[in-house]
Design a protein around this motif. Structure first.
Motif, short mmCIF file in Angstrom:
data_model
loop_
_atom_site.label_atom_id
_atom_site.label_comp_id
_atom_site.label_asym_id
_atom_site.label_seq_id
_atom_site.Cartn_x
_atom_site.Cartn_y
_atom_site.Cartn_z
N MET A 26 0.75 -1.19 -0.07
CA MET A 26 -0.08 0.16 0.04
C MET A 26 1.03 1.45 0.06
N LEU A 27 2.05 1.13 0.64
CA LEU A 27 3.00 2.42 0.66
C LEU A 27 3.54 2.51 -0.48
N LEU A 28 3.80 1.73 -1.26
CA LEU A 28 4.17 1.84 -2.70
C LEU A 28 3.26 2.30 -3.72
N GLU A 29 1.92 2.05 -3.55
CA GLU A 29 0.72 2.63 -4.33
C GLU A 29 0.79 4.20 -4.04
N ILE A 30 1.13 4.61 -2.88
CA ILE A 30 0.74 6.02 -2.58
C ILE A 30 1.94 6.86 -2.98
N LEU A 31 3.19 6.22 -2.82
CA LEU A 31 4.30 6.94 -3.36
C LEU A 31 4.20 6.93 -4.73
N LEU A 32 3.66 6.16 -5.65
CA LEU A 32 3.37 6.26 -6.98
C LEU A 32 2.46 7.35 -7.27
N LYS A 33 1.39 7.36 -6.51
CA LYS A 33 0.42 8.42 -6.81
C LYS A 33 0.98 9.82 -6.40
N TRP A 34 1.79 9.64 -5.46
CA TRP A 34 2.38 11.15 -5.15
C TRP A 34 3.54 11.55 -6.46
N LEU A 35 4.19 10.73 -6.89
CA LEU A 35 5.11 10.85 -7.80
C LEU A 35 4.15 11.24 -9.24
N VAL A 36 3.20 10.80 -9.52
CA VAL A 36 2.54 11.03 -10.77
C VAL A 36 1.89 12.48 -10.53
N LEU A 37 1.61 12.85 -9.14
CA LEU A 37 1.05 14.11 -9.12
C LEU A 37 1.86 15.26 -9.17
N VAL A 38 3.10 14.80 -8.51
CA VAL A 38 4.53 15.72 -8.88
C VAL A 38 4.74 15.99 -10.10
N LEU A 39 4.91 14.94 -10.75
CA LEU A 39 5.11 14.85 -12.45
C LEU A 39 4.24 15.73 -13.06
N LEU A 40 3.07 15.79 -12.79
CA LEU A 40 2.11 16.62 -13.42
C LEU A 40 1.69 17.76 -13.06
N LEU A 41 2.52 18.80 -13.48
CA LEU A 41 2.41 20.08 -13.06
C LEU A 41 1.23 20.66 -13.49
N GLY A 42 0.73 21.61 -12.83
CA GLY A 42 -0.73 22.36 -13.18
C GLY A 42 -0.16 23.71 -13.87
N THR A 43 -1.15 24.31 -14.67
CA THR A 43 -0.61 25.68 -15.03
C THR A 43 -0.19 26.62 -13.97
N GLY A 44 -0.75 26.59 -12.66
CA GLY A 44 -0.29 27.39 -11.82
C GLY A 44 1.11 27.32 -11.29
N VAL A 45 1.54 25.95 -11.13
CA VAL A 45 2.96 25.58 -10.79
C VAL A 45 3.81 26.22 -11.81
N ILE A 46 3.59 25.83 -13.20
CA ILE A 46 4.33 26.07 -14.18
C ILE A 46 4.49 27.70 -14.00
N PHE A 47 3.46 28.33 -13.91
CA PHE A 47 3.61 29.98 -13.95
C PHE A 47 4.53 30.44 -12.78
N THR A 48 4.18 29.98 -11.77
CA THR A 48 5.04 30.05 -10.41
C THR A 48 6.76 29.61 -10.46
N LEU A 49 6.84 28.99 -11.20
CA LEU A 49 8.19 28.33 -11.56
C LEU A 49 8.83 29.28 -12.68
N ALA A 50 8.01 29.59 -13.46
CA ALA A 50 8.57 30.71 -14.61
C ALA A 50 8.85 31.97 -14.13
N ILE A 51 7.81 32.49 -13.33
CA ILE A 51 8.12 33.80 -12.62
C ILE A 51 9.22 33.84 -11.74
#
Length: 75
Positions: A1-26
Motif C-alpha cells: 500500500m505504501l508503494l501505491e501511495i508513493l507512486l500516486k504522489w510521484l504522478v501528482l508531482v510530475l503532472l504540474l498544473g498551470t499555476g505551478v508552471i507559472f510560479t516556476l517561470a516567474i
C-alpha cells in the motif's frame, strides 16, 4: 500500500498544473519574491473555485442552465 501511495504522489508531482508552471517561470525569471507573489495570486484564484465546489455550487450549475446564466451575468 505504501508503494501505491508513493507512486500516486510521484504522478501528482510530475503532472504540474498551470499555476505551478507559472510560479516556476516567474521565480526563474524574476526571483524569489516575485514567485511568492505569483503563488499567492494562484492561490487567490483557486480559493473561490474550491469554496464553490464545497458548497455544491458546481453541481447546481451543472444541472441548471438558468442558474449558470444568472452566475455568468452576475460576474
Amino acid at each position: 500500500m505504501l508503494l501505491e501511495i508513493l507512486l500516486k504522489w510521484l504522478v501528482l508531482v510530475l503532472l504540474l498544473g498551470t499555476g505551478v508552471i507559472f510560479t516556476l517561470a516567474i521565480g526563474l525569471g524574476r526571483g524569489f519574491r516575485a514567485s511568492i507573489a505569483a503563488a499567492f495570486g494562484c492561490m487567490l484564484g483557486i480559493i473561490p473555485a474550491a469554496f464553490a465546489s464545497i458548497i455544491g455550487l458546481a453541481a447546481l450549475l451543472h444541472t441548471s442552465a438558468l442558474a449558470f446564466q444568472v452566475i455568468k451575468f452576475w460576474e
